[in-house]
Design a protein around this motif. Structure first.
Motif, mmCIF file in Angstrom:
data_model
loop_
_atom_site.group_PDB
_atom_site.id
_atom_site.type_symbol
_atom_site.label_atom_id
_atom_site.label_comp_id
_atom_site.label_asym_id
_atom_site.label_seq_id
_atom_site.Cartn_x
_atom_site.Cartn_y
_atom_site.Cartn_z
ATOM 1 N N PHE A 382 39.669 -0.015 0.988
ATOM 2 C CA PHE A 382 38.674 0.574 0.948
ATOM 3 C C PHE A 382 37.697 0.384 -0.184
ATOM 4 O O PHE A 382 38.046 -0.046 -1.078
ATOM 5 C CB PHE A 382 38.751 2.281 1.066
ATOM 6 N N LYS A 383 36.538 0.816 -0.019
ATOM 7 C CA LYS A 383 35.384 1.012 -1.022
ATOM 8 C C LYS A 383 34.520 2.128 -0.834
ATOM 9 O O LYS A 383 33.945 2.261 0.285
ATOM 10 C CB LYS A 383 34.632 -0.437 -1.294
ATOM 11 N N VAL A 397 39.038 -0.852 5.689
ATOM 12 C CA VAL A 397 39.973 -1.600 6.602
ATOM 13 C C VAL A 397 41.211 -1.091 6.941
ATOM 14 O O VAL A 397 41.838 -0.507 6.228
ATOM 15 C CB VAL A 397 40.298 -2.866 5.502
ATOM 16 N N ARG A 398 41.219 -0.933 8.284
ATOM 17 C CA ARG A 398 42.306 -0.250 8.840
ATOM 18 C C ARG A 398 43.518 -1.000 9.353
ATOM 19 O O ARG A 398 43.227 -2.349 9.410
ATOM 20 C CB ARG A 398 41.776 0.241 10.239
ATOM 21 N N GLU A 399 44.632 -0.607 9.435
ATOM 22 C CA GLU A 399 45.870 -1.246 9.787
ATOM 23 C C GLU A 399 46.303 -0.291 10.897
ATOM 24 O O GLU A 399 46.137 0.800 10.813
ATOM 25 C CB GLU A 399 46.721 -1.555 8.789
ATOM 26 N N VAL A 429 35.372 -2.246 8.441
ATOM 27 C CA VAL A 429 35.075 -3.723 8.249
ATOM 28 C C VAL A 429 36.354 -4.559 8.192
ATOM 29 O O VAL A 429 37.566 -3.811 8.307
ATOM 30 C CB VAL A 429 34.544 -3.879 6.677
ATOM 31 N N ASP A 430 36.222 -5.860 8.399
ATOM 32 C CA ASP A 430 37.608 -6.541 8.255
ATOM 33 C C ASP A 430 37.898 -6.918 6.903
ATOM 34 O O ASP A 430 39.193 -7.372 6.762
ATOM 35 C CB ASP A 430 37.314 -7.877 9.102
ATOM 36 N N LYS A 431 37.271 -6.953 5.889
ATOM 37 C CA LYS A 431 37.363 -7.379 4.589
ATOM 38 C C LYS A 431 36.454 -6.639 3.594
ATOM 39 O O LYS A 431 35.068 -6.490 3.941
ATOM 40 C CB LYS A 431 37.109 -8.680 4.490
#
Length: 447
Positions: A382-383, A397-399, A429-431
């Motif tokens: 995260f940011k 970014v999720r998982e 987001v992806d990254k």
């Protein structure tokens, strides 16, 4: 040493540690002897401890048993700490994917921990009593370098939920007996800062402990109010968890009339290094092997910057072997003038966490938001960007495991901290994009 401090250090705290089944007192005594050993004797001691850890992991930790078998790695045959380079790094994704397999099959009574998540990658791991005892002993040794001891009056400015959320009856009386008072770093309104200053003046602590940013904030508020703090008898301010800047060191030292001692470590990597009165950061080499590696993973010599990689020698229950911290540092080559044989960490270019500001103007440590994200399942990275007091953005970014209502929980948690009417945008987001420096900053405050 004051009479009450001596009572606490020599009787009450040892009883407390024995009650918790920690052998902290014996370890601290051993560490105070080891710190004066010559480099070759210390290196031999470190190697033997490393060999013991690796052999135990090869037998009792499924992840390392399988890894060593695949690599043909014989833990008993290592001849130097450089043999660690035959092993792959331990990273946060590896730990997440192998959490159960990293647990010692005979481990009992493990405590579950999360990292603070300032790297943007929260992590769940486990710690046993051996690791806790060693870290407490190492911190105790470093405290005594500065002429203070457990039992001297202490003000702690902190924000971890582990400390703030568990103020039970036992801990309340323990802190009173040890003369430790906790001030919450997450709440720094003008009113709270006035109360903090009044508390510090009333307690007259011998030592302060906390984030350098938080202690600096309190110091500047005291200057703003014209409150003198140099007459309290504070001997040292211990700072940790963030990079210490020269301006912060000077402000804390001048306002509180004390020396500033920097420390480096974490709940995951352990108690890694601490500053001595001669001004050097000594590695806890009797408890950890520290490597500096470049982007290609190659070990760097003293004087060259790279990522700090730690093998903690007391993590048998959940081994941290070649653990990539994500922090940047430089090993030193010149012995310290204090005479200790412990090697040096010449520089730490680690991460920093800024303050955020609530809609009503209350200044809070950035970790107050990070902890909300850290405790949610399925958060990979995260940011957080505070664009203004009215708008905060969360790049996420999720998982697997991220709940359908996860975003709603983030928004609710942030609004409880920042204000009910604040806009909180959660963007999947992806990254996570890096800053221009190549490093990530996860709290950016422009309020």
């Amino acid at each position: 040493m004051a009479l009450y401090t001596s009572l606490v250090s020599r009787l009450l705290f040892p009883v407390h540690e024995r009650f918790k089944r920690h052998n902290t007192v014996a370890l601290r005594r051993q560490m105070e002897e080891v710190q004066w050993w010559p480099a070759d004797r210390l290196a031999a001691f470190q190697l033997q401890r490393l060999r013991d850890l690796l052999q135990d992991a090869a037998t009792h930790v499924p992840y390392y048993r399988d890894l060593f078998a695949r690599l043909g790695f014989d833990a008993a045959s290592i001849g130097s700490t450089a043999d660690l380079q035959r092993l792959p790094f331990l990273t946060k994704p590896v730990i997440r994917a192998n959490t159960d397999a990293l647990r010692h099959v005979q481990a009992q009574g493990l405590s579950r921990f999360n990292t603070g998540g300032s790297s943007g990658e929260p992590l769940v791991f486990f710690i046993g009593k051996k690791r806790v005892s060693h870290d407490v002993a190492a911190k105790w040794r470093a405290t005594r370098w500065w002429g203070v001891d457990i039992g001297d009056p202490e003000i702690v400015v902190w924000g971890s939920p582990i400390e703030l959320a568990k103020q039970d009856h036992f801990k309340h009386w323990r802190d009173k007996l040890l003369r430790t008072q906790l001030l919450p770093a997450f709440e720094m309104s003008e009113t709270k800062l006035d109360q903090f200053i009044a508390t510090i003046r009333r307690v007259k602590p011998r030592m302060l402990f906390g984030y350098p940013s938080a202690l600096t904030h309190i110091a500047r508020h005291a200057e703003k109010r014209g409150v003198r703090m140099t007459d309290l008898g504070i001997k040292v301010a211990f700072v940790t968890s963030e990079r210490l800047y020269d301006e912060q060191r000077n402000t804390i030292s001048q306002v509180f009339g004390c020396r500033v001692a920097n420390g480096y470590g974490g709940r995951d990597a352990g108690f890694i290094a601490h500053e001595c009165p001669a001004g050097s950061m000594h590695l806890t080499a009797d408890d950890a092997v520290v490597e500096i590696v470049n982007d290609a993973g190659q070990v760097q010599p003293p004087g060259v910057a790279g990522e700090i990689v730690v093998t903690h020698l007391s993590t048998n229950d959940f081994p941290f072997i070649r653990y990539r911290t994500g922090d940047i540092g430089i090993l030193g080559a010149t012995p310290c003038s204090c005479g200790r044989g412990l090697p040096l960490l010449q520089d730490i270019q680690g991460r920093s966490t800024d303050f955020v500001t609530a809609a009503d103007g209350t200044v809070m440590h950035g970790l107050s938001l990070i902890y909300i994200l850290r405790d949610l399942p399925g958060v990979k990275a995260f940011k957080v960007v505070q664009e203004s007091r009215e708008l905060t953005r969360v790049l996420l970014v999720r998982e697997q495991g991220f709940a359908p209502d996860g975003a709603a929980k983030i928004i609710s948690g942030f609004r409880q901290r920042l204000g009910a009417d604040v806009s909180v945008n959660v963007e999947f987001v992806d990254k996570i994009p890096a800053e221009k420096s190549g490093k990530f900053r996860y709290i950016i405050s422009h309020a």
